[in-house]
Scaffold this motif. Structure first.
Motif, PDB file in Angstrom:
ATOM      1  N   PHE A  86       0.827  -1.215   0.000  1.00 38.78           N
ATOM      2  CA  PHE A  86       0.000   0.000   0.000  1.00 38.78           C
ATOM      3  C   PHE A  86       0.854   1.255   0.000  1.00 38.78           C
ATOM      4  O   PHE A  86       2.038   1.241   0.354  1.00 38.78           O
ATOM      5  N   PHE A  87       0.216   2.323  -0.427  1.00 38.93           N
ATOM      6  CA  PHE A  87       0.851   3.633  -0.456  1.00 38.93           C
ATOM      7  C   PHE A  87      -0.052   4.594   0.287  1.00 38.93           C
ATOM      8  O   PHE A  87      -1.253   4.630   0.047  1.00 38.93           O
ATOM      9  N   ILE A  88       0.515   5.350   1.225  1.00 45.09           N
ATOM     10  CA  ILE A  88      -0.285   6.387   1.878  1.00 45.09           C
ATOM     11  C   ILE A  88       0.507   7.696   1.869  1.00 45.09           C
ATOM     12  O   ILE A  88       1.737   7.701   1.833  1.00 45.09           O
ATOM     13  N   LEU A  89      -0.235   8.767   1.908  1.00 42.16           N
ATOM     14  CA  LEU A  89       0.386  10.081   1.843  1.00 42.16           C
ATOM     15  C   LEU A  89      -0.149  10.925   2.993  1.00 42.16           C
ATOM     16  O   LEU A  89      -1.354  11.012   3.198  1.00 42.16           O
ATOM     17  N   ALA A  90       0.787  11.496   3.741  1.00 48.01           N
ATOM     18  CA  ALA A  90       0.379  12.417   4.805  1.00 48.01           C
ATOM     19  C   ALA A  90       0.961  13.787   4.466  1.00 48.01           C
ATOM     20  O   ALA A  90       1.994  13.883   3.808  1.00 48.01           O
ATOM     21  N   ALA A  91       0.297  14.849   4.890  1.00 49.11           N
ATOM     22  CA  ALA A  91       0.808  16.195   4.608  1.00 49.11           C
ATOM     23  C   ALA A  91       0.423  17.123   5.742  1.00 49.11           C
ATOM     24  O   ALA A  91      -0.578  16.901   6.426  1.00 49.11           O
TER      25      ALA A  91
END
Lengths: 350, 610
Positions: B555-560
């Motif tokens: 999986f790929f997750i993105l936090a900002a």
């Protein structure tokens, strides 16, 4: 030699089918799973990966997670047992507190029963009514609140009645108009009169009673796994009319809570550790039937009456797929195969 | 007997303290050499700025996106365990101000119980360090520390976010003459009624999670007192309380609730003599778990005494001992449990030149009913060329079985042996300027007598069964592309392969829940008062079964996050997690939330003391 065996088996199987086809006109179930063996795989507690595998002994093929394959959704958490009534299979999913109802021939989903269930374990049925044993809920001290048998109408799956039993109501068998329920947290079996729907007698057997079977003389037998570390496992027979214990055989060790019965040999098979024992009815000294050294431990056992074979499962620590061994009644290993996680029970469809 | 031991330690400590000598010190100084100076060759990463770990309140979630550690989380705000380098949760340790605070019953730490707002510094120590740090440190350890400052500051903040999340924080640091005080408080709650795909129902409908809410309170109080030029006392208090609905696996109908309370008190005395530095610690810790009303209480007493001989010529040493009294009141045990543990250790660190240094440590642990091995480690580092440093460490490791492993009824096995391992690693670091820093670590090891629970006649029991080989690579690259733009990237390759185990089907297979590949990165940009950070995280497939027949997909997750750090002391933050709306799981069938947003506002008042 092998070929000869194969043909012989084929002939027997064909004959079996023929006899079924001719003799039993209720046998209308069609589909990929209309014959063979369902293996109940508990799955890992809390992981929602319980499943039912299907094994076809004639071509030795296994289809895993039949429910998900046919319905595209997961069966649930801790699949405890599977009961056949007519053309339906009732799959009791313990930690999902539900029963999935399917047409067993093609395993297509019919309904989900989730009302009035609390840690459901096993199911039996008679005359349009289903009986589901429930441990009930645990209280804060891990003691059970109230175990019970939930009675449902098999037409609409609605509650008919609730019959309170003793702690840990587990396996059941119906004999005439009496429902026997083993109360696994105690040392008793409850005998329930199906006409009045009330308990006629609570019979003291041995510690931690489990699976119940009926022998060919009509005697009901229950295995008692024994208390923790107590080496006091027992096989106890109950007169189904008098509701009295007729025989109580000390097995001098703790044993598994599952047994199976071979009527032609008139033997009960039970297990402890990696060893399957056979006890001939009328005797009190069991003999070692199988010593399965390459197992990590036996987790389930079943005898296929119609095809004369014994199935033994190993949960392999619940760490991956479970293993099933198929034996001839001589104890000769026929085949071994992989199933889902935690295989614990077998249901045989002729 | 234990009491006598404590009294002796106290007596030794204050006896030594009584002798005075002159030494010029700052207002507040931490005198003893940091432990990691005695663990040369090991990879240690320090975060003195907690903000560098991201804006998540939960230390587990923060480390998951900013380090190669795999955090096995059972849901948002749910139990989250540590997995360094493909090890199991109990083969890693959480240290609080120098004390291993892993729970004694399960032998592991749940990071969801540790709010980031209660600590000043976080250090990550990768690899086996049982020799220096004791039992449990097989995969690595996380160190949480309180640190004094010379500032007088007071901060107050509030935040609100998706799925009924609210938090408030208050912290203050005061410096009065020779006394430094720090107080931190956090309260956070979340309903966690996020939507997830119910894969146990026909058509996989999107449903709301109904049983994952939590409410958490935490207080940390620290005090440092410079008694005189040579003696320093510090007192650290910790209280955290978490009340949560245990998030059920998809398809289960559990309505379990769990309350965790952790109390910790630690008194430290440091004496800086001319020829020696002594550190004495006395602590009381209590973990309390209430699961559906079933209570487990685990108190623990801890005392340690350490003498360090500061550098003379090229060598410095320390010797120390610690003693613990573990108690447990758990229904599933047969009566109350009490257990004594003691460790003695030596550590030496040698600097041969400005370019080369080496360290040697030796530990012997004594545990009732166990014979842990003598545990040595040898490490060193050398500057091999301009901008290049090479490090290496070899060590032995051990892990004592947990109380549950031994006393749980039914099944507990009193005859277990400690797990035992051999490890080696080497790290190569390149750093010319902040334009480019890079390092790579190669590690390998073997753990035998690995404890595994398996069913026997339908009763689960633990045994020393497995032998597991672990090896892998960790690589890290960082660059300050401009003074405003920084990127950092780390990649981890982990193999944890079973050798001797209960089934041939598991032989040579990767352990469950140990990702083979992980790629985590951070891109940070700031302009004026504005700070922007983006954190992409890519985690490879993880097997969920020992025979590797089932797995959770990559999986790929993105936090900002966007922060405005205004001169007036106001800090406004907007944080987003799982911006990609990924449908991922860290534990099979435990749903994780889709996008989460959180807005917080914080005001800091600062007054410099001098």
């Amino acid at each position: 030699m092998k070929l000869k065996n194969y043909f012989l088996k084929l002939v027997i199987i064909s004959l079996a089918f023929l006899s079924l086809a001719c003799g039993d006109d209720e046998k209308l179930v069609k589909g990929q799973y209309a014959s063979g063996i369902f293996i109940v795989n508990e799955g890992n507690f809390g992981s929602g990966n319980g499943s039912v595998s299907h094994y076809n002994p004639s071509d030795k093929t296994v289809i895993e997670d039949v429910f998900k394959a046919e319905n595209d959704f997961a069966l649930g958490d801790v699949v405890q047992s599977l009961h056949i009534d007519g053309d339906k299979a009732f799959i009791v999913v313990n930690n999902s507190k539900k029963i999935e109802v399917v047409n067993y021939g093609d395993f297509s989903s019919i309904a989900t029963i989730s009302e009035n269930l609390a840690n459901p374990r096993y199911m039996v049925s008679k005359d349009g009514k289903g009986y589901i044993s429930n441990w009930g809920n645990f209280d804060s001290n891990f003691a059970l609140d109230q175990s019970y048998v939930e009675v449902i109408d098999l037409k609409d799956f609605k509650e008919v009645k609730k019959i309170n039993t003793q702690d840990g109501s587990e396996n059941m068998i119906i004999k005439g108009n009496t429902l026997f329920v083993s109360n696994s947290f105690t040392n008793t079996v409850s005998a329930i009169d199906l006409v009045s729907g009330s308990i006629s007698k609570t019979i003291t057997v041995g510690n931690s009673p489990g699976v119940l079977i009926e022998d060919k003389t009509g005697m009901v037998w229950v295995v008692c796994a024994g208390s923790f570390g107590g080496n006091d496992g027992r096989l106890v027979s109950i007169d189904a009319q008098k509701l009295e214990v007729t025989q109580s055989i000390d097995l001098t060790k703790n044993v598994g809570s599952k047994i199976t019965y071979n009527s032609s040999a008139n033997e009960i098979y039970y297990y402890g550790g990696k060893v399957v024992y056979a006890l001939k009815m009328g005797t009190t000294s069991p003999k070692v039937f199988l010593d399965i050294s390459d197992f990590s431990g036996i987790y389930g056992i079943g005898f296929d009456e119609s095809r004369n074979a014994i199935y033994v499962s190993d949960a392999v620590g619940f760490a991956g797929k479970g293993t099933v061994h198929q034996y001839e009644t001589s104890g000769q290993l026929i085949h071994q195969f992989k199933v889902g996680v935690g295989p614990s029970g077998f249901v045989f469809i002729p | 007997v234990r009491l006598v031991f404590f009294i002796c330690l106290l007596a030794i400590c204050f006896g030594v303290s009584a002798q005075t000598d002159t030494l010029i010190l700052d207002n507040v100084v931490v005198t003893a050499t940091p432990w990691h100076n005695y663990a040369l060759g090991l990879k240690v990463e320090k975060f003195t700025d907690i903000g560098a770990l991201g804006t998540s309140q939960n230390i587990g979630a923060a480390l998951f996106t900013s380090s190669p550690i795999y955090i096995k989380s059972y849901g948002a705000g749910q139990i989250s365990t540590i997995g360094f380098r493909g090890t199991s949760a109990s083969q890693n340790a959480l240290f609080w101000n120098g004390i291993n605070v892993n729970g004694t019953s399960l032998g592991l730490s749940d990071l969801s119980l540790t709010p980031l707002a209660l600590v000043d510094e976080v250090a990550l120590q990768y690899g086996a360090a049982s020799s220096l740090l004791g039992s449990d440190v097989v995969g690595g350890s996380i160190h949480l520390n309180s640190a004094p400052t010379n500032e007088n500051r007071f901060t107050i903040g509030v935040g609100a976010g998706s799925y009924g999340a609210y938090n408030s924080t208050v912290s203050g640091k005061v410096n009065i003459g020779k006394l430094n005080l720090s107080t931190k408080f956090i309260r956070q709650t979340a309903e966690n009624n996020f939507s997830y795909k119910n894969t146990s129902k026909a058509g996989h409908p999107l449903e709301n999670m109904e049983h994952a809410g939590f409410s958490q309170v935490g207080i940390a109080q620290d005090a440092w007192l410079q008694l005189n030029e040579r003696n320093q006392l510090s007192l650290h208090l910790w209280y955290s309380f978490m009340d949560r609905d245990v998030q059920p696996a998809i398809g289960t109908a559990n309505t379990d609730t769990q309350q965790d309370a952790n109390k910790r008190i630690l008194l430290t005395h440091e004496l800086n003599g001319r020829d020696y530095i002594t550190t004495f610690k006395l602590a009381y810790l209590q973990d309390r778990i209430d699961f559906n009303g079933d209570l487990s209480i685990m108190p623990r007493w801890y005392a340690s005494f350490e003498v360090e001989i500061p550098q003379k010529g090229f060598i410095k040493h320390k010797i120390g001992a610690n003693a613990q009294l573990l108690q447990a009141k758990i229904d599933a045990y047969n009566g109350d449990i009490s257990e004594q543990r003691m460790d003695v250790y030596y550590a030496g660190s040698m600097s041969f030149s400005a370019k080369a240094a080496a360290s040697l440590t030796l530990r012997q642990s004594f545990v009732e009913g166990f014979e842990p091995p003598i545990t040595p480690s040898l490490g060193g580092q050398i500057k091999i060329a301009n901008y290049w440093i090479a490090k290496a460490n070899i060590s032995r490791s051990y892990r004592v079985a947990t109380l549950n492993d031994r006393y749980w009824r039914p099944g507990g096995n009193p005859d277990l042996q400690p797990e035992s391992g051999y490890h080696g690693e080497t790290t190569w670091m390149y750093s010319k300027s902040k334009k480019l820093t890079a390092e790579a670590t190669l590690f390998g090891g073997k753990v035998s007598e690995w404890i595994l629970w398996t069913p026997e006649n339908n009763i689960w029991t633990p045994k020393n069964i497995d032998e597991v080989f672990m090896y892998g690579v960790e690589a890290q690259v960082g660059s300050d592309i401009t003074t405003n733009l920084k990127i950092q990237m780390n990649y981890a390759y982990n193999r944890s392969v079973r050798n001797n185990t209960i089934s041939d089907d598991f032989e040579g297979k990767q352990l469950p829940y140990t990702p083979i590949h992980q790629l985590k990165s951070a891109i940070k940009y700031h302009r004026g008062v504005l700070h922007i950070a983006v954190r992409p995280t890519l985690v490879g497939a993880r097997f969920t079964s020992a025979d590797n027949s089932t797995q959770l997909p990559t999986f790929f997750i993105l936090a900002a996050s966007v922060q405005a750090n205004l001169n007036t002391g106001w800090l406004l933050s907007l944080n987003a997690e799982n911006l990609t709306n990924s449908n991922y799981q860290l534990v099979e069938n435990r749903a994780m939330p889709r996008s989460i947003f959180n807005f917080s506002i914080q005001k800091t008042f600062i007054k410099n003391s001098k």
